[in-house]
Design a protein around this motif. Structure first.
Motif, PDB file in Angstrom:
ATOM      1  N   UNK A 121      -2.600  -0.268 -65.931  1.00 14.40           N
ATOM      2  CA  UNK A 121      -3.005   0.735 -65.176  1.00 14.40           C
ATOM      3  C   UNK A 121      -2.233   1.554 -63.932  1.00 14.40           C
ATOM      4  N   UNK A 122      -0.733   0.180 -63.214  1.00 19.92           N
ATOM      5  CA  UNK A 122       0.265   1.172 -63.079  1.00 19.92           C
ATOM      6  C   UNK A 122       1.048   1.569 -63.550  1.00 19.92           C
ATOM      7  N   UNK A 123       1.104   1.471 -64.939  1.00 28.56           N
ATOM      8  CA  UNK A 123       2.110   2.830 -66.233  1.00 28.56           C
ATOM      9  C   UNK A 123       0.793   4.122 -66.021  1.00 28.56           C
ATOM     10  N   UNK A 124      -0.127   4.157 -66.476  1.00 28.88           N
ATOM     11  CA  UNK A 124      -0.681   5.331 -66.390  1.00 28.88           C
ATOM     12  C   UNK A 124      -1.048   6.075 -64.482  1.00 28.88           C
ATOM     13  N   UNK A 125      -1.025   5.385 -63.698  1.00 29.67           N
ATOM     14  CA  UNK A 125      -1.363   5.646 -62.716  1.00 29.67           C
ATOM     15  C   UNK A 125       0.429   6.649 -63.044  1.00 29.67           C
ATOM     16  N   UNK A 126       1.948   6.056 -63.014  1.00 31.30           N
ATOM     17  CA  UNK A 126       2.994   6.570 -63.444  1.00 31.30           C
ATOM     18  C   UNK A 126       2.869   7.893 -63.794  1.00 31.30           C
ATOM     19  N   UNK A 127       2.283   7.663 -65.445  1.00 35.48           N
ATOM     20  CA  UNK A 127       2.116   8.934 -65.631  1.00 35.48           C
ATOM     21  C   UNK A 127       0.945   9.713 -65.463  1.00 35.48           C
ATOM     22  N   UNK A 128       0.201   9.975 -64.780  1.00 40.07           N
ATOM     23  CA  UNK A 128      -0.696  10.855 -63.703  1.00 40.07           C
ATOM     24  C   UNK A 128      -0.154  11.887 -62.864  1.00 40.07           C
ATOM     25  N   UNK A 129       1.416  10.982 -63.058  1.00 43.69           N
ATOM     26  CA  UNK A 129       1.476  11.668 -61.893  1.00 43.69           C
ATOM     27  C   UNK A 129       2.937  12.606 -61.791  1.00 43.69           C
ATOM     28  N   UNK A 130       3.775  11.528 -62.776  1.00 42.44           N
ATOM     29  CA  UNK A 130       5.452  11.685 -63.195  1.00 42.44           C
ATOM     30  C   UNK A 130       4.930  12.703 -64.792  1.00 42.44           C
ATOM     31  N   UNK A 131       4.722  12.701 -65.637  1.00 40.62           N
ATOM     32  CA  UNK A 131       4.030  13.347 -66.838  1.00 40.62           C
ATOM     33  C   UNK A 131       4.784  11.836 -68.106  1.00 40.62           C
ATOM     34  N   UNK A 132       6.698  11.766 -67.281  1.00 37.04           N
ATOM     35  CA  UNK A 132       7.251  10.854 -67.942  1.00 37.04           C
ATOM     36  C   UNK A 132       8.061   9.513 -67.362  1.00 37.04           C
ATOM     37  N   UNK A 133       7.567   8.498 -67.541  1.00 36.32           N
ATOM     38  CA  UNK A 133       7.878   7.217 -67.107  1.00 36.32           C
ATOM     39  C   UNK A 133       8.986   6.381 -68.157  1.00 36.32           C
ATOM     40  N   UNK A 134      10.510   6.382 -67.251  1.00 31.80           N
ATOM     41  CA  UNK A 134      11.257   5.658 -67.855  1.00 31.80           C
ATOM     42  C   UNK A 134      11.369   3.603 -68.102  1.00 31.80           C
ATOM     43  N   UNK A 135      11.295   3.564 -69.514  1.00 29.28           N
ATOM     44  CA  UNK A 135      11.097   1.675 -69.453  1.00 29.28           C
ATOM     45  C   UNK A 135      11.820   1.435 -67.961  1.00 29.28           C
ATOM     46  N   UNK A 136      13.187   1.311 -67.503  1.00 27.07           N
ATOM     47  CA  UNK A 136      13.441   0.424 -66.054  1.00 27.07           C
ATOM     48  C   UNK A 136      12.225   1.209 -65.521  1.00 27.07           C
ATOM     49  N   UNK A 137      11.508   1.841 -65.179  1.00 25.89           N
ATOM     50  CA  UNK A 137      11.113   2.169 -64.250  1.00 25.89           C
ATOM     51  C   UNK A 137       9.607   1.203 -63.750  1.00 25.89           C
ATOM     52  N   UNK A 138       9.205   1.606 -64.992  1.00 24.50           N
ATOM     53  CA  UNK A 138       8.324   0.596 -64.657  1.00 24.50           C
ATOM     54  C   UNK A 138       8.235  -0.983 -65.209  1.00 24.50           C
ATOM     55  N   UNK A 139      10.105  -1.254 -65.325  1.00 18.81           N
ATOM     56  CA  UNK A 139      10.226  -2.785 -64.982  1.00 18.81           C
ATOM     57  C   UNK A 139      10.362  -2.990 -63.467  1.00 18.81           C
ATOM     58  N   UNK A 140      10.903  -2.042 -63.051  1.00 22.71           N
ATOM     59  CA  UNK A 140      10.762  -2.065 -61.554  1.00 22.71           C
ATOM     60  C   UNK A 140       9.701  -2.635 -60.570  1.00 22.71           C
TER      61      UNK A 140
END
Length: 263
Positions: free
Chosen positions: A22-41
């Motif tokens: 859900x956090x990943x989907x929330x990140x995508x909703x605001x940024x459109x693209x997310x990097x693996x390292x940002x997800x891990x952090x």
């Protein structure tokens, strides 16, 4: 006892995975693209866990995996209105706009289409002298007029969501002009499908401007790469792309087909 503890741990792990996803989907909703390292952090998980989450979400149709991360999945015909677009990737659009304006010389005749990144260019155009700007963007024309810049707004039908003038009259109007430079937005930049946009009528206006240009620039932040929309505007090699925040792999891939100016 052991089996009960194991079952409990599995349930906890499942809940944590759902929370991460859900956090990943929330990140995508605001940024459109997310990097693996940002997800891990942000989720405090390992790279292997993040990759499993991305694979599961892609299998569910919730996102599209790309090199080093993921991007939001868009409907081919889905398009935000101007308010929605104006809140996305604001900093990147401003940087792209400044570089785009730097490519304009005094006394040139330019075309700005009705996108939010081209709208970000308007505030910087006052640096140039004796410009003539043709546009199909109502908001663009209003702001240009406020700055005292000679402005021509093409005629036609107003599209309420994007405040763009579209239709056969807009296309015919553009066929009467010649432009030193044309600046266009695009919803998708893809190595196979080229430059694309959701609306056939807006695509027709972009194509008409394209045909009248000495040089065409497409303004597209990193979220537009690898995306595909409903209608093709042109092949990649027909325009110079001004962008920002590309990974090295994406930059290398697309620079083989077209000229890319990266902020």
């Amino acid at each position: 006892m052991v089996s009960g503890l194991l079952l409990y741990l599995l349930e906890v792990m499942e809940v944590l995975a759902e929370q991460r996803q859900q956090q990943i989907l929330d990140m995508l909703a605001s940024r459109q693209v997310v990097k693996l390292k940002d997800i891990c952090q942000q989720t405090n998980c390992s790279a292997s866990s993040a990759r499993r989450d991305l694979q599961l979400l892609e299998d569910q149709g919730a996102l599209v995996r790309i090199h080093g991360g993921a991007k939001a999945k868009h409907d081919l015909q889905r398009e935000l209105d101007m308010t929605g677009k104006s809140t996305q990737n604001v900093s990147a659009k401003d940087k792209i706009a400044q570089l785009a304006v730097a490519k304009i010389a005094d006394q040139e005749v330019i075309f700005l289409d009705a996108g939010t990144t081209t709208l970000a260019m308007v505030r910087y155009l006052q640096q140039k002298q004796h410009l003539t700007v043709v546009t199909n963007g109502v908001l663009h024309a209003s702001q240009l007029a406020d700055q005292g810049i000679r402005t021509i707004l093409v005629g036609g039908m107003l599209k309420n969501t994007t405040k763009a003038i579209v239709g056969t009259k807009a296309v015919r109007d553009l066929q009467h002009y010649r432009f030193n430079k044309v600046f266009l937005g695009a919803n998708g930049v893809h190595d196979e499908y080229g430059l694309t946009t959701p609306d056939p009528e807006e695509a027709a206006v972009k194509q008409a401007a394209f045909a009248q240009a000495e040089e065409t620039f497409v303004l597209a932040d990193g979220s537009k790469f690898e995306a595909v929309s409903f209608v093709k505007i042109s092949d990649l090699e027909q325009a110079t792309i001004i962008t920002t925040d590309l990974s090295r792999a994406v930059f290398d891939k697309y620079s083989r087909q077209t000229n890319i100016l990266e902020v």
